[in-house]
Design a protein around this motif. Structure first.
Motif, mmCIF file in Angstrom:
data_model
loop_
_atom_site.group_PDB
_atom_site.id
_atom_site.type_symbol
_atom_site.label_atom_id
_atom_site.label_comp_id
_atom_site.label_asym_id
_atom_site.label_seq_id
_atom_site.Cartn_x
_atom_site.Cartn_y
_atom_site.Cartn_z
ATOM 1 N N VAL A 1 0.883 -1.154 0.000
ATOM 2 C CA VAL A 1 0.000 0.000 0.000
ATOM 3 C C VAL A 1 0.923 1.207 0.000
ATOM 4 O O VAL A 1 1.803 1.336 0.849
ATOM 5 N N SER A 2 0.743 2.055 -0.995
ATOM 6 C CA SER A 2 1.583 3.236 -1.125
ATOM 7 C C SER A 2 0.774 4.480 -0.807
ATOM 8 O O SER A 2 -0.281 4.704 -1.388
ATOM 9 N N LEU A 3 1.278 5.248 0.125
ATOM 10 C CA LEU A 3 0.638 6.523 0.454
ATOM 11 C C LEU A 3 1.386 7.681 -0.202
ATOM 12 O O LEU A 3 1.274 8.820 0.215
ATOM 13 N N THR A 4 2.149 7.384 -1.268
ATOM 14 C CA THR A 4 2.853 8.445 -1.985
ATOM 15 C C THR A 4 1.942 9.147 -2.984
ATOM 16 O O THR A 4 2.078 10.325 -3.216
ATOM 17 N N ASP A 5 1.042 8.403 -3.577
ATOM 18 C CA ASP A 5 0.104 8.972 -4.545
ATOM 19 C C ASP A 5 -1.265 8.361 -4.281
ATOM 20 O O ASP A 5 -1.731 7.491 -5.018
ATOM 21 N N ILE A 6 -1.889 8.809 -3.197
ATOM 22 C CA ILE A 6 -3.127 8.194 -2.745
ATOM 23 C C ILE A 6 -4.304 8.436 -3.688
ATOM 24 O O ILE A 6 -5.311 7.757 -3.595
ATOM 25 N N GLN A 7 -4.150 9.371 -4.617
ATOM 26 C CA GLN A 7 -5.242 9.671 -5.546
ATOM 27 C C GLN A 7 -5.132 8.890 -6.853
ATOM 28 O O GLN A 7 -6.021 8.978 -7.691
#
Length: 173
Positions: A24-30
Motif C-alpha cells: 500500500v503506497s501513500l505516496t500517490d493516494i489519488q
C-alpha cells in the motif's frame, strides 16, 4: 523517486526491483481515482486497483464512508468535492488495507485539524500492523519514534545505512 519505484509507479531505467508482498503506497493516494465518478465508484475502483475483489471492496465501503466523514456526499461526482474532501476519501481508501509493505512519503497533512489527528492515529495503527514500512521524511522525531533502521540518501547516493538513531545523529552533524 525511490518510493515510487518500490511502489511500482515508476519502472526502473536500469537494474531491477524485487518486491515480495502486497504494497500500500501513500505516496500517490489519488492514483486511479476519476473525478467524474462518484466517491462510491472511486472506492470500488481504487480498492480493486489495490488488489481486492469486488466483494471485499463492497464489504469495507461503510467503514471508508464513516471514517472519511463523507456520508452525504459519497454518491456525488468527486469533481464536486473540495480538495480536503478528495484527500480525506483518497487517504481513507488507501489506509483501509493492512499491507505487507507500507510506503509513506511524510505523514498526512491535509484536511481539517480533526481529520489530520484522526489520520495520524490511523497511520500509526497501520504502521504497527504492517511487516515492513518504508518512509521518507525530514521529521526526525517521527523517524526516531517509528523506525528501527535508517538509510540516509543524498543526491541518489546512500550516505549511511544503520540503526535509525545512529543515522539521525550523523545526518544532524
Amino acid at each position: 523517486t525511490l518510493l515510487k519505484l518500490i511502489s511500482g509507479i515508476y519502472e526502473p531505467t536500469g537494474g531491477y526491483i524485487d518486491v515480495q508482498g502486497n504494497i500500500v503506497s501513500l505516496t500517490d493516494i489519488q492514483m486511479g481515482m476519476n473525478p467524474e465518478n462518484s466517491g462510491y465508484d472511486n472506492i470500488i475502483t481504487r480498492c480493486i486497483f489495490m488488489g481486492m475483489t469486488l466483494k471485499e471492496a463492497k464489504t469495507i465501503i461503510p467503514a471508508i464512508v464513516e471514517f472519511s466523514g463523507l456520508k452525504e456526499y459519497i454518491n456525488f461526482p468527486m469533481r464536486t468535492y473540495s480538495t480536503g474532501m478528495y484527500l480525506r476519501l483518497a487517504y481513507t481508501i488507501a489506509t483501509s488495507v493492512v499491507p505487507d509493505i507500507l510506503i509513506m512519503d511524510e505523514m498526512i497533512g491535509a484536511g481539517d485539524v480533526s481529520f489530520i489527528e484522526k489520520a495520524k492515529k490511523r497511520s500509526m495503527e497501520l504502521v504497527k500492523k504492517t511487516k515492513i514500512m518504508v518512509i521518507s521524511s525530514h521529521d526526525l522525531t517521527i523517524m526516531s519514534d517509528i523506525c528501527t533502521r535508517g538509510i540516509w540518501i543524498q543526491k541518489g547516493k546512500i550516505m549511511m545505512d544503520d540503526d535509525i538513531n545512529k543515522v539521525i545523529k550523523a545526518y544532524i552533524k
